[in-house]
Design a protein around this motif. Structure first.
Motif, mmCIF file in Angstrom:
data_model
loop_
_atom_site.group_PDB
_atom_site.id
_atom_site.type_symbol
_atom_site.label_atom_id
_atom_site.label_comp_id
_atom_site.label_asym_id
_atom_site.label_seq_id
_atom_site.Cartn_x
_atom_site.Cartn_y
_atom_site.Cartn_z
ATOM 1 N N UNK A 143 8.102 -11.181 -1.683
ATOM 2 C CA UNK A 143 6.959 -10.479 -1.102
ATOM 3 C C UNK A 143 6.920 -10.668 0.408
ATOM 4 N N UNK A 144 7.095 -11.906 0.859
ATOM 5 C CA UNK A 144 7.059 -12.178 2.292
ATOM 6 C C UNK A 144 8.229 -11.496 2.999
ATOM 7 N N UNK A 145 9.404 -11.532 2.415
ATOM 8 C CA UNK A 145 10.558 -10.847 3.004
ATOM 9 C C UNK A 145 10.286 -9.360 3.132
ATOM 10 N N UNK A 146 9.738 -8.768 2.097
ATOM 11 C CA UNK A 146 9.448 -7.334 2.094
ATOM 12 C C UNK A 146 8.439 -6.975 3.177
ATOM 13 N N UNK A 147 7.367 -7.731 3.259
ATOM 14 C CA UNK A 147 6.337 -7.442 4.268
ATOM 15 C C UNK A 147 6.908 -7.589 5.672
ATOM 16 N N UNK A 148 7.656 -8.660 5.924
ATOM 17 C CA UNK A 148 8.205 -8.889 7.256
ATOM 18 C C UNK A 148 9.182 -7.795 7.672
ATOM 19 N N UNK A 149 9.920 -7.270 6.733
ATOM 20 C CA UNK A 149 10.928 -6.251 7.044
ATOM 21 C C UNK A 149 10.374 -4.831 7.046
ATOM 22 N N UNK A 150 9.280 -4.587 6.324
ATOM 23 C CA UNK A 150 8.841 -3.205 6.144
ATOM 24 C C UNK A 150 7.430 -2.899 6.637
ATOM 25 N N UNK A 151 6.718 -3.883 7.120
ATOM 26 C CA UNK A 151 5.349 -3.626 7.579
ATOM 27 C C UNK A 151 5.347 -2.631 8.735
ATOM 28 N N UNK A 152 4.380 -1.759 8.715
ATOM 29 C CA UNK A 152 4.280 -0.718 9.742
ATOM 30 C C UNK A 152 3.809 -1.284 11.078
ATOM 31 N N UNK A 153 2.947 -2.293 11.034
ATOM 32 C CA UNK A 153 2.410 -2.858 12.270
ATOM 33 C C UNK A 153 1.877 -4.269 12.011
ATOM 34 N N UNK A 154 1.463 -4.938 13.081
ATOM 35 C CA UNK A 154 1.011 -6.327 12.947
ATOM 36 C C UNK A 154 -0.292 -6.421 12.158
ATOM 37 N N UNK A 180 0.821 -1.215 0.000
ATOM 38 C CA UNK A 180 0.000 0.000 0.000
ATOM 39 C C UNK A 180 0.850 1.258 0.000
ATOM 40 N N UNK A 181 2.108 1.172 0.426
ATOM 41 C CA UNK A 181 2.968 2.358 0.423
ATOM 42 C C UNK A 181 3.850 2.419 -0.813
ATOM 43 N N UNK A 182 3.821 1.396 -1.607
ATOM 44 C CA UNK A 182 4.639 1.407 -2.816
ATOM 45 C C UNK A 182 3.806 0.867 -3.972
ATOM 46 N N UNK A 183 4.364 0.945 -5.126
ATOM 47 C CA UNK A 183 3.665 0.433 -6.300
ATOM 48 C C UNK A 183 4.205 -0.933 -6.710
ATOM 49 N N UNK A 184 5.060 -1.506 -5.894
ATOM 50 C CA UNK A 184 5.640 -2.799 -6.218
ATOM 51 C C UNK A 184 4.570 -3.873 -6.180
ATOM 52 N N UNK A 185 4.566 -4.722 -7.188
ATOM 53 C CA UNK A 185 3.625 -5.839 -7.256
ATOM 54 C C UNK A 185 4.402 -7.133 -7.299
ATOM 55 N N UNK A 186 3.839 -8.157 -6.696
ATOM 56 C CA UNK A 186 4.469 -9.468 -6.650
ATOM 57 C C UNK A 186 3.507 -10.498 -7.234
ATOM 58 N N UNK A 212 2.411 -13.913 -6.853
ATOM 59 C CA UNK A 212 2.527 -14.945 -5.836
ATOM 60 C C UNK A 212 2.507 -16.355 -6.401
ATOM 61 N N UNK A 213 2.291 -16.493 -7.693
ATOM 62 C CA UNK A 213 2.394 -17.802 -8.337
ATOM 63 C C UNK A 213 3.840 -18.135 -8.676
ATOM 64 N N UNK A 214 4.712 -17.160 -8.628
ATOM 65 C CA UNK A 214 6.139 -17.345 -8.888
ATOM 66 C C UNK A 214 6.831 -17.522 -7.534
ATOM 67 N N UNK A 215 7.458 -18.689 -7.288
ATOM 68 C CA UNK A 215 8.057 -18.941 -5.964
ATOM 69 C C UNK A 215 9.071 -17.887 -5.525
ATOM 70 N N UNK A 216 9.896 -17.397 -6.425
ATOM 71 C CA UNK A 216 10.885 -16.382 -6.057
ATOM 72 C C UNK A 216 10.207 -15.073 -5.671
ATOM 73 N N UNK A 217 9.184 -14.692 -6.398
ATOM 74 C CA UNK A 217 8.462 -13.457 -6.066
ATOM 75 C C UNK A 217 7.667 -13.613 -4.781
ATOM 76 N N UNK A 218 7.160 -14.808 -4.531
ATOM 77 C CA UNK A 218 6.437 -15.054 -3.289
ATOM 78 C C UNK A 218 7.381 -14.870 -2.094
ATOM 79 N N UNK A 219 8.584 -15.445 -2.172
ATOM 80 C CA UNK A 219 9.571 -15.258 -1.102
ATOM 81 C C UNK A 219 9.914 -13.777 -0.945
#
Length: 71
Positions: free
Chosen positions: A22-33, A5-11, A13-20
């Motif tokens: 996406x999860x790395x990005x959310x875990x490292x950059x999410x504002x809150x739980x 929601x803060x960026x325009x990056x799209x992932x 999720x059917x691509x295993x590398x992009x899925x990883x």
């Protein structure tokens, strides 16, 4: 597909590398739980956990709150 929601990056999720990525990005950059809960699937997170490249502080924080991830 996850779109940050803060960026325009799209992932594709059917691509295993992009899925990883996406999860790395959310875990490292999410504002809150609430943001994490809204974007990540717990069973997918458990499946991907060992293959995610995360900073030690992020991995340690998650494993201390969710010991099943460390098992």
């Amino acid at each position: 597909m996850i779109t940050g929601h803060r960026s325009r990056r799209r992932f594709d999720l059917n691509d295993p590398a992009e899925q990883r990525s996406a999860y790395q990005t959310v875990l490292c950059q999410a504002a809150d739980c609430c943001e994490v809960n809204g974007l990540l699937n717990p069973s997918v997170l458990r499946r991907l956990w060992r293959s995610l490249h995360l900073p030690d502080r992020v991995r340690d924080a998650w494993e201390s709150r969710h010991p099943a991830l460390a098992a």
